[in-house]
Design a protein around this motif. Sequence first.
Motif, PDB file in Angstrom:
ATOM      1  N   GLU A   1       0.862  -1.193   0.000  1.00  0.00           N
ATOM      2  CA  GLU A   1       0.000   0.000   0.000  1.00  0.00           C
ATOM      3  C   GLU A   1       0.896   1.240   0.000  1.00  0.00           C
ATOM      4  OE1 GLU A   1      -3.467   0.241   0.280  1.00  0.00           O
ATOM      5  OE2 GLU A   1      -3.748  -1.921   0.219  1.00  0.00           O
ATOM      6  N   ASP A   2       0.944   1.932  -1.101  1.00  0.00           N
ATOM      7  CA  ASP A   2       1.799   3.114  -1.204  1.00  0.00           C
ATOM      8  C   ASP A   2       1.542   4.102  -0.073  1.00  0.00           C
ATOM      9  OD1 ASP A   2       3.233   2.371  -3.391  1.00  0.00           O
ATOM     10  OD2 ASP A   2       2.121   3.601  -4.826  1.00  0.00           O
ATOM     11  N   GLY A   3       2.605   4.429   0.644  1.00  0.00           N
ATOM     12  CA  GLY A   3       2.537   5.457   1.670  1.00  0.00           C
ATOM     13  C   GLY A   3       1.808   5.075   2.932  1.00  0.00           C
ATOM     14  N   LEU A   4       1.484   3.799   3.129  1.00  0.00           N
ATOM     15  CA  LEU A   4       0.781   3.393   4.352  1.00  0.00           C
ATOM     16  C   LEU A   4       1.801   3.011   5.421  1.00  0.00           C
ATOM     17  CD1 LEU A   4      -1.772   2.897   5.953  1.00  0.00           C
ATOM     18  CD2 LEU A   4      -1.903   0.624   4.930  1.00  0.00           C
ATOM     19  N   TRP A   5       2.068   3.955   6.293  1.00  0.00           N
ATOM     20  CA  TRP A   5       2.994   3.729   7.400  1.00  0.00           C
ATOM     21  C   TRP A   5       2.245   3.039   8.537  1.00  0.00           C
ATOM     22  CZ3 TRP A   5       8.095   4.490   6.910  1.00  0.00           C
ATOM     23  CH2 TRP A   5       8.524   5.280   5.844  1.00  0.00           C
ATOM     24  N   MET A   6       2.888   2.045   9.142  1.00  0.00           N
ATOM     25  CA  MET A   6       2.270   1.248  10.203  1.00  0.00           C
ATOM     26  C   MET A   6       3.129   1.314  11.463  1.00  0.00           C
ATOM     27  SD  MET A   6      -0.337  -0.100   8.548  1.00  0.00           S
ATOM     28  CE  MET A   6      -0.899  -1.534   9.444  1.00  0.00           C
ATOM     29  N   VAL A   7       2.464   1.312  12.609  1.00  0.00           N
ATOM     30  CA  VAL A   7       3.148   1.219  13.902  1.00  0.00           C
ATOM     31  C   VAL A   7       3.124  -0.244  14.317  1.00  0.00           C
ATOM     32  CG1 VAL A   7       3.073   1.895  16.339  1.00  0.00           C
ATOM     33  CG2 VAL A   7       2.501   3.564  14.568  1.00  0.00           C
ATOM     34  N   VAL A   8       4.267  -0.737  14.766  1.00  0.00           N
ATOM     35  CA  VAL A   8       4.403  -2.116  15.232  1.00  0.00           C
ATOM     36  C   VAL A   8       4.536  -2.059  16.755  1.00  0.00           C
ATOM     37  CG1 VAL A   8       5.762  -4.229  15.109  1.00  0.00           C
ATOM     38  CG2 VAL A   8       5.562  -2.753  13.091  1.00  0.00           C
ATOM     39  N   TYR A   9       3.684  -2.825  17.433  1.00  0.00           N
ATOM     40  CA  TYR A   9       3.689  -2.788  18.897  1.00  0.00           C
ATOM     41  C   TYR A   9       3.199  -4.116  19.448  1.00  0.00           C
ATOM     42  CZ  TYR A   9      -1.320  -1.667  18.324  1.00  0.00           C
ATOM     43  OH  TYR A   9      -2.654  -1.683  18.006  1.00  0.00           O
ATOM     44  N   ARG A  10       3.464  -4.329  20.740  1.00  0.00           N
ATOM     45  CA  ARG A  10       2.962  -5.556  21.351  1.00  0.00           C
ATOM     46  C   ARG A  10       2.366  -5.254  22.714  1.00  0.00           C
ATOM     47  NH1 ARG A  10       8.297  -9.150  22.757  1.00  0.00           N
ATOM     48  NH2 ARG A  10       9.164  -7.794  24.336  1.00  0.00           N
TER      49      ARG A  10
ATOM     50  N   SER B   1      -5.244 -11.150  22.348  1.00  0.00           N
ATOM     51  CA  SER B   1      -5.403 -12.166  21.309  1.00  0.00           C
ATOM     52  C   SER B   1      -4.096 -12.448  20.584  1.00  0.00           C
ATOM     53  CB  SER B   1      -6.491 -11.754  20.320  1.00  0.00           C
ATOM     54  OG  SER B   1      -6.187 -10.510  19.733  1.00  0.00           O
ATOM     55  N   VAL B   2      -3.308 -11.421  20.247  1.00  0.00           N
ATOM     56  CA  VAL B   2      -2.043 -11.691  19.552  1.00  0.00           C
ATOM     57  C   VAL B   2      -1.041 -12.349  20.484  1.00  0.00           C
ATOM     58  CG1 VAL B   2      -2.289  -9.892  17.811  1.00  0.00           C
ATOM     59  CG2 VAL B   2      -1.053  -9.390  19.905  1.00  0.00           C
ATOM     60  N   TYR B   3      -1.130 -12.032  21.761  1.00  0.00           N
ATOM     61  CA  TYR B   3      -0.242 -12.666  22.729  1.00  0.00           C
ATOM     62  C   TYR B   3      -0.568 -14.157  22.841  1.00  0.00           C
ATOM     63  CZ  TYR B   3       1.820 -14.206  27.051  1.00  0.00           C
ATOM     64  OH  TYR B   3       2.522 -14.923  27.983  1.00  0.00           O
ATOM     65  N   THR B   4      -1.829 -14.483  23.035  1.00  0.00           N
ATOM     66  CA  THR B   4      -2.202 -15.883  23.227  1.00  0.00           C
ATOM     67  C   THR B   4      -2.065 -16.693  21.951  1.00  0.00           C
ATOM     68  OG1 THR B   4      -4.540 -15.319  22.924  1.00  0.00           O
ATOM     69  CG2 THR B   4      -3.733 -15.421  25.181  1.00  0.00           C
ATOM     70  N   ALA B   5      -2.065 -16.035  20.794  1.00  0.00           N
ATOM     71  CA  ALA B   5      -1.891 -16.743  19.519  1.00  0.00           C
ATOM     72  C   ALA B   5      -0.432 -17.101  19.244  1.00  0.00           C
ATOM     73  CB  ALA B   5      -2.437 -15.895  18.370  1.00  0.00           C
ATOM     74  N   GLY B   6       0.483 -16.605  20.045  1.00  0.00           N
ATOM     75  CA  GLY B   6       1.891 -16.935  19.832  1.00  0.00           C
ATOM     76  C   GLY B   6       2.848 -15.805  20.123  1.00  0.00           C
ATOM     77  N   LYS B   7       2.421 -14.869  20.977  1.00  0.00           N
ATOM     78  CA  LYS B   7       3.272 -13.741  21.366  1.00  0.00           C
ATOM     79  C   LYS B   7       3.670 -12.898  20.156  1.00  0.00           C
ATOM     80  CE  LYS B   7       4.962 -16.141  25.441  1.00  0.00           C
ATOM     81  NZ  LYS B   7       6.103 -16.546  26.238  1.00  0.00           N
ATOM     82  N   PHE B   8       2.713 -12.669  19.275  1.00  0.00           N
ATOM     83  CA  PHE B   8       2.947 -11.866  18.083  1.00  0.00           C
ATOM     84  C   PHE B   8       2.855 -10.374  18.385  1.00  0.00           C
ATOM     85  CE2 PHE B   8       1.429 -15.906  16.237  1.00  0.00           C
ATOM     86  CZ  PHE B   8       2.506 -16.166  15.410  1.00  0.00           C
ATOM     87  N   PHE B   9       3.013  -9.582  17.348  1.00  0.00           N
ATOM     88  CA  PHE B   9       2.913  -8.132  17.437  1.00  0.00           C
ATOM     89  C   PHE B   9       1.599  -7.670  16.818  1.00  0.00           C
ATOM     90  CE2 PHE B   9       7.376  -9.036  17.702  1.00  0.00           C
ATOM     91  CZ  PHE B   9       7.878  -8.090  18.570  1.00  0.00           C
ATOM     92  N   ASP B  10       1.158  -6.489  17.235  1.00  0.00           N
ATOM     93  CA  ASP B  10       0.037  -5.810  16.602  1.00  0.00           C
ATOM     94  C   ASP B  10       0.612  -4.797  15.617  1.00  0.00           C
ATOM     95  OD1 ASP B  10      -2.325  -6.793  17.933  1.00  0.00           O
ATOM     96  OD2 ASP B  10      -1.777  -5.625  19.702  1.00  0.00           O
TER      97      ASP B  10
ATOM     98  N   ILE C   1       6.178 -12.110  30.845  1.00  0.00           N
ATOM     99  CA  ILE C   1       5.221 -12.714  29.903  1.00  0.00           C
ATOM    100  C   ILE C   1       5.841 -13.058  28.561  1.00  0.00           C
ATOM    101  CG2 ILE C   1       3.240 -11.664  31.040  1.00  0.00           C
ATOM    102  CD1 ILE C   1       2.959  -9.777  28.679  1.00  0.00           C
ATOM    103  N   TYR C   2       6.950 -12.404  28.212  1.00  0.00           N
ATOM    104  CA  TYR C   2       7.592 -12.704  26.937  1.00  0.00           C
ATOM    105  C   TYR C   2       8.862 -13.530  27.108  1.00  0.00           C
ATOM    106  CZ  TYR C   2       4.242  -9.828  24.535  1.00  0.00           C
ATOM    107  OH  TYR C   2       3.066  -9.330  24.015  1.00  0.00           O
ATOM    108  N   ALA C   3       9.056 -14.087  28.289  1.00  0.00           N
ATOM    109  CA  ALA C   3      10.227 -14.958  28.512  1.00  0.00           C
ATOM    110  C   ALA C   3      10.129 -16.176  27.579  1.00  0.00           C
ATOM    111  CB  ALA C   3      10.283 -15.408  29.962  1.00  0.00           C
ATOM    112  N   GLU C   4      11.259 -16.574  27.080  1.00  0.00           N
ATOM    113  CA  GLU C   4      11.285 -17.737  26.166  1.00  0.00           C
ATOM    114  C   GLU C   4      11.107 -19.015  26.917  1.00  0.00           C
ATOM    115  OE1 GLU C   4      11.333 -17.714  22.774  1.00  0.00           O
ATOM    116  OE2 GLU C   4      11.070 -15.580  23.028  1.00  0.00           O
TER     117      GLU C   4
END
Length: 108
Positions: free
Chosen positions: A41-50, A56-65, A105-108
Amino acid sequence: MLTKPENVPEKGLYYHYKHDPVGEVNNYAYRMVGVGLHTEEDGLWMVVYRPIYPSSVYTAGKFFDVRPLTMWMEDVTKDGKIFPRFKKITDPAVITELEKIEKEIYAE
């Protein structure tokens, strides 16, 4: 030519406007890790956060939003009052507590 967005939030810990200050310190708390450009998507800047709480993203596998930068930076109205959607946490005691929770919570 690609241009850098005007407003880029600092990396760090943030509360979402839904955070309840009388609730758990980590409710609606997030670690903002960076800003990236959507590759399709041209010019669509996204913020990455957890989340710093079991979401839901945590319980699905400790992913990011991810969220569009414009949405991250916008104000929202709640109960007739205007708030930033995300507010940077600056209290050193709160930061220390959240970093401890995050490490657990993010310990391996």
